[in-house]
Design a protein around this motif. Structure first.
Motif, PDB file in Angstrom:
ATOM      1  N   SER A  35      16.256 -13.001 -38.851  1.00 31.67           N
ATOM      2  CA  SER A  35      15.745 -13.264 -37.512  1.00 31.67           C
ATOM      3  C   SER A  35      16.247 -14.606 -36.977  1.00 31.67           C
ATOM      4  O   SER A  35      16.010 -15.653 -37.584  1.00 31.67           O
ATOM      5  N   ARG A  38      13.598 -17.191 -36.235  1.00 28.83           N
ATOM      6  CA  ARG A  38      13.142 -17.852 -37.459  1.00 28.83           C
ATOM      7  C   ARG A  38      14.167 -18.869 -37.957  1.00 28.83           C
ATOM      8  O   ARG A  38      13.819 -19.933 -38.456  1.00 28.83           O
ATOM      9  N   VAL A 257      13.411 -22.006 -45.204  1.00 23.96           N
ATOM     10  CA  VAL A 257      14.157 -21.013 -44.429  1.00 23.96           C
ATOM     11  C   VAL A 257      15.654 -21.260 -44.568  1.00 23.96           C
ATOM     12  O   VAL A 257      16.139 -22.365 -44.270  1.00 23.96           O
TER      13      VAL A 257
END
Length: 277
Positions: A35, A38, A257
């Motif tokens: 994503s 994200r 992330v």
């Protein structure tokens, strides 16, 4: 795996160069890791910490290119547009710190047998491939040099070989110290890289570096922890006369992330003084 510190801003006469495939934003994200909403803050953190003098980006859609420019901050300029015939679509933009470097000229060419025809495809690649080439003057050292950023085809081996030959011939004909950044979709010892290095005028920054600040990670780890000695498909290549003091494959995962399915590659280089070229 713990994060590792990135190479940060450098002072003259050094330049910091980065290549980073940021993974194009997909219309539907089959995996949370993919994503863009994200990943965008993680990309911004990485670029804000590194602040490279020169940054070659691959797989950037227009909105993503804008996000990269905002993350780098004031003083940075972007060169390049989409790969399609109308200038839209995915791009391989080149970003640079205009407070340090003066742009003398630039162009975007198709990686094909007809480079002046936007969107052209001639070597078996289904999607257009292109390069962004720019000539710079270092405002501090007065050195003139060329930077080329590209993304070679993922499916057609012939396209990768011919693209590598085009890069080498372009560097030879320009006659100035050259830096090439890109996702070559090819690892060490493959035909495209053998073609690129065939006459010794260009060298791999990883092997040329005086210091290697990370293991030789694979650069396409697809959101997984990297492992050493896997295929390195993201490259920084330089003219043999360019000094490479340090190189690193970045492992930075802000707030857990991964910014991309690729890892960024960084190098600290020094362009020969004008009277030494």
């Amino acid at each position: 795996m713990r994060d590792s510190a990135l190479i940060g801003p450098v002072e003259a006469p050094d330049l910091q160069v980065m290549t980073f495939n940021i993974r194009r934003r997909m219309p539907l994200d089959p995996r949370p890791a993919d994503s863009w909403s994200r990943r965008e803050p993680a990309v911004a953190t990485v670029l804000g910490e590194a602040r490279p003098t020169l940054l070659g980006v691959q797989e950037a859609l227009p909105g993503q290119a804008g996000a990269v420019k905002r993350a780098l901050g004031r003083g940075y300029r972007m060169l390049g547009h989409g790969r399609n015939a109308d200038g839209r679509g995915e791009g391989t933009p080149l970003f640079f710190d205009s407070t340090r470097l003066r742009l003398l000229e630039w162009q975007q060419l198709a990686v094909s047998a007809t480079p002046d025809v936007p969107g052209s495809r001639t070597w078996g690649n289904r999607t257009p491939r292109m390069l962004v080439r720019a000539v710079f003057l270092d405002r501090v050292t007065s050195a003139r040099f060329i930077v080329i950023n590209t993304h070679l085809d993922n499916a057609s081996r012939r396209s990768r070989i011919e693209g590598a030959r085009m890069l080498r011939q372009r560097a030879e004909s320009d006659g100035l110290p050259t830096i090439i950044t890109g996702d070559f979709n090819s690892g060490e010892g493959t035909e495209p890289l053998d073609e690129l290095f065939s006459d010794g005028a260009l060298v791999d920054a990883w092997h040329a570096a005086a210091r290697r600040l990370s293991p030789l990670w694979g650069t396409f780890e697809n959101y997984r922890d990297p492992r050493p000695h896997r295929k390195r498909i993201d490259w920084i290549v330089v003219s043999a006369a360019i000094e490479v003091s340090a190189v690193q494959i970045g492992v930075r995962r802000p707030k857990g992330v991964w910014p991309s399915d690729h890892l960024p590659v960084q190098a600290v280089v020094r362009i020969p003084a004008p009277d030494a070229v």
